[in-house]
Design a protein around this motif. Structure first.
Motif, PDB file in Angstrom:
ATOM      1  N   THR A 289     -38.967  -6.128  88.534  1.00  0.00           N
ATOM      2  CA  THR A 289     -38.645  -6.761  89.808  1.00  0.00           C
ATOM      3  C   THR A 289     -37.402  -7.630  89.697  1.00  0.00           C
ATOM      4  OG1 THR A 289     -41.038  -6.829  90.162  1.00  0.00           O
ATOM      5  CG2 THR A 289     -39.671  -8.005  91.738  1.00  0.00           C
ATOM      6  N   LEU A 290     -37.257  -8.335  88.581  1.00  0.00           N
ATOM      7  CA  LEU A 290     -36.062  -9.149  88.369  1.00  0.00           C
ATOM      8  C   LEU A 290     -34.806  -8.289  88.318  1.00  0.00           C
ATOM      9  CD1 LEU A 290     -37.425 -11.673  85.703  1.00  0.00           C
ATOM     10  CD2 LEU A 290     -36.609 -12.252  88.001  1.00  0.00           C
ATOM     11  N   GLN A 291     -34.868  -7.170  87.617  1.00  0.00           N
ATOM     12  CA  GLN A 291     -33.686  -6.306  87.520  1.00  0.00           C
ATOM     13  C   GLN A 291     -33.382  -5.635  88.858  1.00  0.00           C
ATOM     14  OE1 GLN A 291     -33.232  -4.317  83.402  1.00  0.00           O
ATOM     15  NE2 GLN A 291     -35.431  -4.657  83.598  1.00  0.00           N
ATOM     16  N   ALA A 292     -34.420  -5.293  89.613  1.00  0.00           N
ATOM     17  CA  ALA A 292     -34.200  -4.742  90.942  1.00  0.00           C
ATOM     18  C   ALA A 292     -33.551  -5.778  91.851  1.00  0.00           C
ATOM     19  CB  ALA A 292     -35.516  -4.257  91.539  1.00  0.00           C
ATOM     20  N   ALA A 293     -33.974  -7.043  91.733  1.00  0.00           N
ATOM     21  CA  ALA A 293     -33.389  -8.110  92.548  1.00  0.00           C
ATOM     22  C   ALA A 293     -31.916  -8.312  92.216  1.00  0.00           C
ATOM     23  CB  ALA A 293     -34.166  -9.412  92.339  1.00  0.00           C
ATOM     24  N   ILE A 294     -31.567  -8.275  90.925  1.00  0.00           N
ATOM     25  CA  ILE A 294     -30.158  -8.367  90.534  1.00  0.00           C
ATOM     26  C   ILE A 294     -29.370  -7.226  91.153  1.00  0.00           C
ATOM     27  CG2 ILE A 294     -28.563  -8.227  88.583  1.00  0.00           C
ATOM     28  CD1 ILE A 294     -30.009 -10.813  88.452  1.00  0.00           C
ATOM     29  N   SER A 295     -29.922  -6.018  91.115  1.00  0.00           N
ATOM     30  CA  SER A 295     -29.243  -4.842  91.676  1.00  0.00           C
ATOM     31  C   SER A 295     -29.115  -4.931  93.191  1.00  0.00           C
ATOM     32  CB  SER A 295     -30.002  -3.568  91.297  1.00  0.00           C
ATOM     33  OG  SER A 295     -30.087  -3.435  89.902  1.00  0.00           O
ATOM     34  N   ASP A 296     -30.086  -5.565  93.846  1.00  0.00           N
ATOM     35  CA  ASP A 296     -30.006  -5.746  95.299  1.00  0.00           C
ATOM     36  C   ASP A 296     -28.835  -6.651  95.684  1.00  0.00           C
ATOM     37  OD1 ASP A 296     -32.347  -4.275  95.566  1.00  0.00           O
ATOM     38  OD2 ASP A 296     -33.632  -6.048  95.704  1.00  0.00           O
ATOM     39  N   VAL A 297     -28.621  -7.707  94.903  1.00  0.00           N
ATOM     40  CA  VAL A 297     -27.634  -8.730  95.263  1.00  0.00           C
ATOM     41  C   VAL A 297     -26.227  -8.349  94.810  1.00  0.00           C
ATOM     42  CG1 VAL A 297     -26.981 -11.155  94.936  1.00  0.00           C
ATOM     43  CG2 VAL A 297     -29.392 -10.538  95.228  1.00  0.00           C
ATOM     44  N   ALA A 298     -26.078  -7.830  93.586  1.00  0.00           N
ATOM     45  CA  ALA A 298     -24.757  -7.499  93.048  1.00  0.00           C
ATOM     46  C   ALA A 298     -24.298  -6.140  93.562  1.00  0.00           C
ATOM     47  CB  ALA A 298     -24.802  -7.500  91.526  1.00  0.00           C
ATOM     48  N   PRO A 299     -23.100  -6.032  94.145  1.00  0.00           N
ATOM     49  CA  PRO A 299     -22.594  -4.752  94.644  1.00  0.00           C
ATOM     50  C   PRO A 299     -22.224  -3.809  93.502  1.00  0.00           C
ATOM     51  CG  PRO A 299     -20.911  -6.434  94.863  1.00  0.00           C
ATOM     52  CD  PRO A 299     -22.154  -7.140  94.408  1.00  0.00           C
ATOM     53  N   PRO A 300     -22.054  -2.511  93.783  1.00  0.00           N
ATOM     54  CA  PRO A 300     -21.783  -1.544  92.714  1.00  0.00           C
ATOM     55  C   PRO A 300     -20.586  -1.894  91.849  1.00  0.00           C
ATOM     56  CG  PRO A 300     -22.281  -0.407  94.759  1.00  0.00           C
ATOM     57  CD  PRO A 300     -22.188  -1.858  95.099  1.00  0.00           C
ATOM     58  N   SER A 301     -19.558  -2.537  92.429  1.00  0.00           N
ATOM     59  CA  SER A 301     -18.324  -2.810  91.689  1.00  0.00           C
ATOM     60  C   SER A 301     -18.521  -3.773  90.519  1.00  0.00           C
ATOM     61  CB  SER A 301     -17.252  -3.362  92.639  1.00  0.00           C
ATOM     62  OG  SER A 301     -17.726  -4.512  93.307  1.00  0.00           O
ATOM     63  N   TRP A 302     -19.524  -4.653  90.587  1.00  0.00           N
ATOM     64  CA  TRP A 302     -19.794  -5.532  89.445  1.00  0.00           C
ATOM     65  C   TRP A 302     -21.278  -5.633  89.113  1.00  0.00           C
ATOM     66  CZ3 TRP A 302     -22.262 -10.231  90.987  1.00  0.00           C
ATOM     67  CH2 TRP A 302     -22.096 -10.608  92.322  1.00  0.00           C
ATOM     68  N   ARG A 303     -22.034  -4.618  89.531  1.00  0.00           N
ATOM     69  CA  ARG A 303     -23.478  -4.620  89.266  1.00  0.00           C
ATOM     70  C   ARG A 303     -23.807  -4.583  87.782  1.00  0.00           C
ATOM     71  NH1 ARG A 303     -25.757   0.545  91.031  1.00  0.00           N
ATOM     72  NH2 ARG A 303     -25.710  -0.235  93.162  1.00  0.00           N
ATOM     73  N   ALA A 304     -23.176  -3.655  87.031  1.00  0.00           N
ATOM     74  CA  ALA A 304     -23.491  -3.545  85.602  1.00  0.00           C
ATOM     75  C   ALA A 304     -23.072  -4.799  84.848  1.00  0.00           C
ATOM     76  CB  ALA A 304     -22.813  -2.317  85.007  1.00  0.00           C
ATOM     77  N   SER A 305     -21.966  -5.409  85.262  1.00  0.00           N
ATOM     78  CA  SER A 305     -21.528  -6.643  84.610  1.00  0.00           C
ATOM     79  C   SER A 305     -22.503  -7.778  84.889  1.00  0.00           C
ATOM     80  CB  SER A 305     -20.126  -7.021  85.094  1.00  0.00           C
ATOM     81  OG  SER A 305     -19.184  -6.043  84.719  1.00  0.00           O
ATOM     82  N   SER A 306     -22.967  -7.890  86.136  1.00  0.00           N
ATOM     83  CA  SER A 306     -23.949  -8.907  86.477  1.00  0.00           C
ATOM     84  C   SER A 306     -25.264  -8.661  85.734  1.00  0.00           C
ATOM     85  CB  SER A 306     -24.200  -8.923  87.990  1.00  0.00           C
ATOM     86  OG  SER A 306     -25.128  -9.918  88.348  1.00  0.00           O
ATOM     87  N   MET A 307     -25.662  -7.402  85.659  1.00  0.00           N
ATOM     88  CA  MET A 307     -26.871  -7.063  84.915  1.00  0.00           C
ATOM     89  C   MET A 307     -26.698  -7.418  83.443  1.00  0.00           C
ATOM     90  SD  MET A 307     -29.924  -5.648  85.509  1.00  0.00           S
ATOM     91  CE  MET A 307     -29.839  -4.372  86.769  1.00  0.00           C
ATOM     92  N   GLY A 308     -25.469  -7.241  82.930  1.00  0.00           N
ATOM     93  CA  GLY A 308     -25.209  -7.606  81.544  1.00  0.00           C
ATOM     94  C   GLY A 308     -25.362  -9.095  81.302  1.00  0.00           C
ATOM     95  N   VAL A 309     -24.873  -9.918  82.247  1.00  0.00           N
ATOM     96  CA  VAL A 309     -25.028 -11.371  82.127  1.00  0.00           C
ATOM     97  C   VAL A 309     -26.509 -11.744  82.178  1.00  0.00           C
ATOM     98  CG1 VAL A 309     -24.546 -13.603  83.207  1.00  0.00           C
ATOM     99  CG2 VAL A 309     -22.758 -11.851  83.111  1.00  0.00           C
ATOM    100  N   TYR A 310     -27.223 -11.169  83.153  1.00  0.00           N
ATOM    101  CA  TYR A 310     -28.664 -11.435  83.273  1.00  0.00           C
ATOM    102  C   TYR A 310     -29.402 -11.057  81.989  1.00  0.00           C
ATOM    103  CZ  TYR A 310     -33.515 -10.184  84.173  1.00  0.00           C
ATOM    104  OH  TYR A 310     -34.872 -10.048  84.062  1.00  0.00           O
ATOM    105  N   ARG A 311     -29.152  -9.856  81.494  1.00  0.00           N
ATOM    106  CA  ARG A 311     -29.853  -9.382  80.302  1.00  0.00           C
ATOM    107  C   ARG A 311     -29.449 -10.189  79.067  1.00  0.00           C
ATOM    108  NH1 ARG A 311     -32.413  -4.396  80.601  1.00  0.00           N
ATOM    109  NH2 ARG A 311     -31.867  -3.900  78.449  1.00  0.00           N
TER     110      ARG A 311
END
Length: 407
Positions: free
Chosen positions: A332-354
């Motif tokens: 659910t946390l990773q889905a929430a990150i993906s909901d908020v961060a747009p595709p252009s910086w989603r993987a980078s935001s997910m990287g910071v979160y992880r």
């Protein structure tokens, strides 16, 4: 150009291939979960809990650092290449443990394990999110985490059985060599999801790519929802780093055998993995926020229950509830990150979160080791449980509901 479609059903072969790949990614962690703390005490004579848990600290920090860069590297080089590099690093893990004649070699092995997990696990989850529709992200991440933590559980139980039948080393780690070989083979079969990502970026009306510094600021503290999710992830894995290191020692201190410990240690990630089959899907239907808050509170309550009881059957219940609480938040946390961060910086935001989330392994092991040495193992477990409780309160007060079309 091949036809690009979004959805789990529309990309079912590639999706299932990624699910299977992550089962073996998780197996690399499960390989160590039962036997390595015991090896530290029995073979290397580590009397200090802080020293015995140093392998988790090296794993946590290396995985956190690699996670930070993995998303940005994948955005530039492609997911598949990073996945293959991650598996190549994994080869050193069983080899170093098998031939280790000093504890520092075990610590180095876990640096490579952190690299393996940071690259390979990150890529499997990002590739699934690339393939899925926005309203399938919770399910996509849930299936990914189900596969990974089922791998953790299966290998934790199997390594405990092999260790009790033969010895703590090297026999359980021969299995690790086979796991790496299978993981590499599957990674070469997977298709890169770069075209899916480009199509999403073109169709998105959201903002352009941000600098790495700005992505870090938004994910870590500027955006209330992203930063709350990040702290919840950190708290969850801080608890898990403690559990990884202290559960075998705690259960051994009450007189349980290695197979009994192996079952309890395996039940927690098994429940964690199994329930994610449902929690990720439910977050796509019910929303993210209250699953996160409730899951954090359940984790804290389960740890305190573990300390309050003294029967094997009740320890089984506490382990399962701890897995359920973790399953409520992990996808659910990773889905929430993906909901908020747009595709252009989603993987980078997910990287910071992880990165923040997985540094919790290191901090959990560090704090648990110090608290155990200064006070005792029971107090260490009880005090660490305060963090997920606080994270649940923060989620209830600061997070917005992020599920697309839910507002």
């Amino acid at each position: 150009m091949r036809n690009i479609q979004f959805g789990i059903k529309e990309n079912i072969f590639q999706f299932l291939l990624l699910v299977l790949t992550n089962f073996f990614v998780g197996s690399m962690v499960g390989l160590e979960r039962t036997v390595l703390p015991i090896i530290g005490e029995e073979e290397f004579g580590l009397a200090s809990a802080s020293a015995a848990l140093s392998f988790i600290i090296s794993f946590g920090f290396s995985k956190a650092i690699v996670n930070y860069f993995a998303g940005a590297i994948a955005d530039r080089l492609g997911r598949k290449k990073v996945l293959i590099v991650g598996w190549s690093a994994g080869l050193f893990v069983p080899l170093l443990v098998i031939f280790a004649d000093a504890w520092w070699m075990i610590v180095v092995a876990n640096i490579f394990l952190g690299i393996n997990q940071g690259l390979a696990w990150s890529m499997t989850v990002n590739m699934k999110i690339d393939l899925a529709k926005p309203t399938e992200r919770g399910l996509a991440v849930g299936l990914n985490e189900f596969a990974g933590y089922t791998g953790v559980a299966v290998m934790a139980a199997l390594s405990g059985y092999v260790a009790s039948t033969f010895s703590n080393r090297p026999e359980p780690f021969y299995i690790g060599l086979a796991v790496v070989a299978i993981g590499l083979m599957l990674s070469f079969l997977v298709r890169d999801t770069g075209e899916h990502l480009k199509r999403q970026a073109k169709s998105s009306s959201q903002e352009a790519a941000l600098s790495a510094g700005e992505v870090f600021k938004r994910t870590a503290f500027k955006n209330p929802t992203l930063s709350t999710a990040t702290f919840a992830g950190l708290s969850t894995n801080l608890k898990d780093g403690m559990a990884w290191g202290l559960f075998p020692l705690f259960f051994a201190s009450v007189g349980l055998s290695v197979p009994e410990i192996g079952l309890l240690v395996a039940l927690y990630p098994a429940a964690w993995g199994f329930f994610q089959l449902f929690t990720g899907f439910l977050s796509d239907r019910w929303g993210r926020k209250w699953l996160i808050a409730g899951g954090m509170w359940l984790q804290a309550a389960s740890l305190w229950l573990l300390l309050m009881v003294d029967q094997y059957s009740l320890w089984i219940v506490a382990s399962i509830l701890l897995g359920l609480g973790t399953a409520m938040v992990y996808p659910t946390l990773q889905a929430a990150i993906s909901d908020v961060a747009p595709p252009s910086w989603r993987a980078s935001s997910m990287g910071v979160y992880r990165s923040f989330r997985d540094s919790g392994y290191a901090f959990g092991a560090l704090f648990a080791g110090i608290l155990t040495d200064v006070i005792n193992v029971e107090w260490a477990i009880g005090l660490v449980a305060l963090l997920p409780m606080i994270a649940g309160v923060m989620a209830a007060l600061r997070m917005k509901e992020t599920l697309p079309n839910s507002l």
